[in-house]
Motif scaffolding. Structure first.
Motif, PDB file in Angstrom:
ATOM      1  N   VAL A 142      -7.868  -5.255  10.432  1.00  0.00           N
ATOM      2  CA  VAL A 142      -7.403  -4.415   9.330  1.00  0.00           C
ATOM      3  C   VAL A 142      -6.183  -3.600   9.757  1.00  0.00           C
ATOM      4  O   VAL A 142      -5.237  -3.421   8.978  1.00  0.00           O
ATOM      5  CB  VAL A 142      -8.530  -3.479   8.838  1.00  0.00           C
ATOM      6  N   LYS A 143      -6.161  -3.131  11.001  1.00  0.00           N
ATOM      7  CA  LYS A 143      -5.035  -2.315  11.461  1.00  0.00           C
ATOM      8  C   LYS A 143      -3.712  -3.073  11.447  1.00  0.00           C
ATOM      9  O   LYS A 143      -2.636  -2.471  11.390  1.00  0.00           O
ATOM     10  CB  LYS A 143      -5.308  -1.776  12.862  1.00  0.00           C
ATOM     11  N   GLN A 159      -9.675  -0.658  -4.931  1.00  0.00           N
ATOM     12  CA  GLN A 159      -8.711   0.175  -4.215  1.00  0.00           C
ATOM     13  C   GLN A 159      -9.430   1.183  -3.323  1.00  0.00           C
ATOM     14  O   GLN A 159      -9.002   1.449  -2.196  1.00  0.00           O
ATOM     15  CB  GLN A 159      -7.789   0.901  -5.189  1.00  0.00           C
ATOM     16  N   TYR A 160     -10.519   1.727  -3.831  1.00  0.00           N
ATOM     17  CA  TYR A 160     -11.313   2.660  -3.031  1.00  0.00           C
ATOM     18  C   TYR A 160     -11.830   1.980  -1.768  1.00  0.00           C
ATOM     19  O   TYR A 160     -11.772   2.546  -0.674  1.00  0.00           O
ATOM     20  CB  TYR A 160     -12.483   3.189  -3.864  1.00  0.00           C
ATOM     21  N   THR A 161     -12.313   0.752  -1.918  1.00  0.00           N
ATOM     22  CA  THR A 161     -12.813   0.001  -0.762  1.00  0.00           C
ATOM     23  C   THR A 161     -11.728  -0.193   0.286  1.00  0.00           C
ATOM     24  O   THR A 161     -11.957   0.017   1.489  1.00  0.00           O
ATOM     25  CB  THR A 161     -13.355  -1.369  -1.220  1.00  0.00           C
ATOM     26  N   VAL A 162     -10.531  -0.590  -0.146  1.00  0.00           N
ATOM     27  CA  VAL A 162      -9.424  -0.772   0.793  1.00  0.00           C
ATOM     28  C   VAL A 162      -9.073   0.550   1.471  1.00  0.00           C
ATOM     29  O   VAL A 162      -8.822   0.598   2.682  1.00  0.00           O
ATOM     30  CB  VAL A 162      -8.193  -1.354   0.076  1.00  0.00           C
ATOM     31  N   ALA A 163      -9.078   1.639   0.709  1.00  0.00           N
ATOM     32  CA  ALA A 163      -8.759   2.950   1.279  1.00  0.00           C
ATOM     33  C   ALA A 163      -9.725   3.316   2.395  1.00  0.00           C
ATOM     34  O   ALA A 163      -9.320   3.836   3.442  1.00  0.00           O
ATOM     35  CB  ALA A 163      -8.787   4.019   0.182  1.00  0.00           C
ATOM     36  N   MET A 164     -11.019   3.043   2.188  1.00  0.00           N
ATOM     37  CA  MET A 164     -12.011   3.358   3.209  1.00  0.00           C
ATOM     38  C   MET A 164     -11.864   2.452   4.434  1.00  0.00           C
ATOM     39  O   MET A 164     -12.022   2.896   5.574  1.00  0.00           O
ATOM     40  CB  MET A 164     -13.424   3.214   2.622  1.00  0.00           C
ATOM     41  N   MET A 165     -11.538   1.178   4.209  1.00  0.00           N
ATOM     42  CA  MET A 165     -11.336   0.256   5.329  1.00  0.00           C
ATOM     43  C   MET A 165     -10.116   0.654   6.153  1.00  0.00           C
ATOM     44  O   MET A 165     -10.137   0.604   7.392  1.00  0.00           O
ATOM     45  CB  MET A 165     -11.172  -1.173   4.810  1.00  0.00           C
ATOM     46  N   ALA A 169      -9.651   2.092  10.150  1.00  0.00           N
ATOM     47  CA  ALA A 169      -8.726   1.447  11.085  1.00  0.00           C
ATOM     48  C   ALA A 169      -7.596   2.382  11.516  1.00  0.00           C
ATOM     49  O   ALA A 169      -6.673   1.955  12.220  1.00  0.00           O
ATOM     50  CB  ALA A 169      -8.134   0.192  10.454  1.00  0.00           C
ATOM     51  N   GLY A 170      -7.672   3.634  11.084  1.00  0.00           N
ATOM     52  CA  GLY A 170      -6.642   4.604  11.466  1.00  0.00           C
ATOM     53  C   GLY A 170      -5.391   4.547  10.609  1.00  0.00           C
ATOM     54  O   GLY A 170      -4.342   5.075  10.997  1.00  0.00           O
ATOM     55  N   LEU A 171      -5.487   3.927   9.445  1.00  0.00           N
ATOM     56  CA  LEU A 171      -4.354   3.822   8.538  1.00  0.00           C
ATOM     57  C   LEU A 171      -4.640   4.562   7.235  1.00  0.00           C
ATOM     58  O   LEU A 171      -5.761   5.009   7.005  1.00  0.00           O
ATOM     59  CB  LEU A 171      -4.055   2.348   8.219  1.00  0.00           C
ATOM     60  N   THR A 172      -3.623   4.678   6.387  1.00  0.00           N
ATOM     61  CA  THR A 172      -3.781   5.254   5.058  1.00  0.00           C
ATOM     62  C   THR A 172      -3.224   4.264   4.038  1.00  0.00           C
ATOM     63  O   THR A 172      -2.581   3.268   4.396  1.00  0.00           O
ATOM     64  CB  THR A 172      -3.034   6.593   4.914  1.00  0.00           C
ATOM     65  N   GLU A 173      -3.433   4.578   2.777  1.00  0.00           N
ATOM     66  CA  GLU A 173      -2.904   3.708   1.726  1.00  0.00           C
ATOM     67  C   GLU A 173      -1.378   3.659   1.746  1.00  0.00           C
ATOM     68  O   GLU A 173      -0.778   2.687   1.291  1.00  0.00           O
ATOM     69  CB  GLU A 173      -3.409   4.183   0.363  1.00  0.00           C
ATOM     70  N   LEU A 217     -11.325 -10.189   6.916  1.00  0.00           N
ATOM     71  CA  LEU A 217     -10.981  -9.106   7.839  1.00  0.00           C
ATOM     72  C   LEU A 217     -12.065  -8.036   7.878  1.00  0.00           C
ATOM     73  O   LEU A 217     -12.373  -7.474   8.922  1.00  0.00           O
ATOM     74  CB  LEU A 217      -9.660  -8.453   7.417  1.00  0.00           C
ATOM     75  N   SER A 218     -12.623  -7.759   6.723  1.00  0.00           N
ATOM     76  CA  SER A 218     -13.670  -6.745   6.619  1.00  0.00           C
ATOM     77  C   SER A 218     -14.383  -6.927   5.288  1.00  0.00           C
ATOM     78  O   SER A 218     -13.916  -7.659   4.416  1.00  0.00           O
ATOM     79  CB  SER A 218     -13.074  -5.332   6.718  1.00  0.00           C
ATOM     80  N   SER A 219     -15.512  -6.274   5.159  1.00  0.00           N
ATOM     81  CA  SER A 219     -16.265  -6.317   3.904  1.00  0.00           C
ATOM     82  C   SER A 219     -16.934  -4.968   3.693  1.00  0.00           C
ATOM     83  O   SER A 219     -17.041  -4.163   4.625  1.00  0.00           O
ATOM     84  CB  SER A 219     -17.329  -7.419   3.950  1.00  0.00           C
ATOM     85  N   THR A 220     -17.377  -4.716   2.470  1.00  0.00           N
ATOM     86  CA  THR A 220     -18.096  -3.471   2.221  1.00  0.00           C
ATOM     87  C   THR A 220     -19.340  -3.406   3.102  1.00  0.00           C
ATOM     88  O   THR A 220     -19.737  -2.332   3.560  1.00  0.00           O
ATOM     89  CB  THR A 220     -18.496  -3.364   0.737  1.00  0.00           C
TER      90      THR A 220
END
Length: 330
Positions: A142-143, A159-165, A169-173, A217-220
């Motif tokens: 994800v990073k 979008q909320y899910t991506v924001a949390m992922m 990973a140390g990133l923001t939207e 890459l990731s999932s809920t």
């Protein structure tokens, strides 16, 4: 439900009933809700209450569908009227029109409903899943999405899910470029044709993407995020509380059924209702469903905090305000 409130709801969503219990016979009704036979005085079974559910064709609908198909709903004295919709917008229109009592939703949608003045309560979580897929060989984690393009639907749980992922990973939207594509099949096609670096997809499109060479890459599930819930307006809870409890008894029996029966016994039903291509029959992995349980307060608080950041929620609304105790006591 005032027109202006619903218009406000639909505006926000774009940016992102009542069947009464009928007593059997013509006698009086006792405290258990059963009709008394006027000839014998014995309590006769009350007529099964109907609970209509507005569901999307996704994996969280499966236990409800099996509960109805196997007759577990009738066994627990409730009739599940399951109506499936191709989009959340169609589901919401039916909900507004009073055609369904409850609906599969998510925590962002719950904030939007209540922002619009609709008294909608969470009665339980459901077993849903969003996956973040990529076809870019440079993206391993994800990073690695920093500076990359991600396809999703803005102001929604995707979008909320991506924001949390990204946060994990140390990133923001702000570190990614978002391409808004509400239509899920289109997201998959764009990703397969290298028009974006990643996309958020539900089943069956995750399985379809993986068979086409895309990677998850990731999932809920792996990220520990669960925005998926079942919700009812308070008016339906007040009118059909026992019916909702009976519905969950049927749901739990369906979960037990899936645990004790081979997937081959019900896989055709899943293919039909969720929309998997028949060619992927051997690729489908049915989740390990759990008995119904209530939403985690922290999950609600996190989703509401994000909704406030996006301007979707301006009201003072706590998790406790939207969690019902009709099935699970607070």
């Amino acid at each position: 439900m005032k027109t202006r409130n619903w218009k406000h709801l639909m505006k926000l969503v774009v940016l992102s009933a009542a069947v009464s219990v009928v007593a059997a016979g013509c006698g009086s009704v006792n405290q258990a809700g059963n009709a008394k036979d006027t000839n014998t005085g014995a309590a006769a079974p009350a007529e099964a209450v109907t609970i209509s559910l507005g569901l999307l064709p996704s994996i969280d609908a499966i236990p409800f569908i099996i509960a109805h198909e196997q007759g577990f709903d009738q066994k627990h004295h409730v009739n599940l009227d399951i109506q499936t919709f191709k989009s959340a917008k169609d589901r919401d229109v039916a909900f507004q029109a009073g055609k369904v009592d409850g609906l599969s939703a998510d925590l962002v949608a719950i904030s939007i409903y209540n922002e619009a003045g609709l008294d909608v309560k969470i009665t339980s979580t459901t077993t849903g899943e969003f996956d973040l897929l990529t076809g870019n060989d440079e993206v391993k984690e994800v990073k690695d999405l920093k500076g990359k393009t991600v396809i999703l639907s803005k102001n929604t749980s995707t979008q909320y899910t991506v924001a949390m992922m990204l946060k994990q990973a140390g990133l923001t939207e702000a570190d990614i470029t978002v391409t808004e594509v509400p239509q899920i099949p289109t997201r998959l096609e764009l990703l397969k044709n290298n028009k974006a670096d990643a996309a958020v997809l539900p089943e069956p499109f995750v399985t379809m993407g993986r068979t086409a060479g895309l990677r998850v890459l990731s999932s809920t599930h792996s990220a520990g995020i669960n925005p998926f819930v079942l919700a009812f307006p308070q008016s339906a809870i007040d009118a059909k509380g026992q019916g909702i409890r009976d519905m969950y008894a049927a749901y739990d029996e369906a979960v037990d059924y899936m645990k004790t029966h081979d997937q081959a016994e019900y896989i055709d039903l899943i293919i039909k209702e969720v929309g998997y291509p028949d060619t992927l029959k051997n690729e489908i992995k049915v989740p390990e469903y759990l008995p119904a349980n209530q939403v985690d307060v922290k999950e609600v608080e996190a989703a509401f905090a994000w909704a406030r950041e996006k301007g979707l929620l301006t009201k003072t609304l706590s998790a406790e305000d939207v969690i019902s105790d009709v099935q699970f006591k607070k």
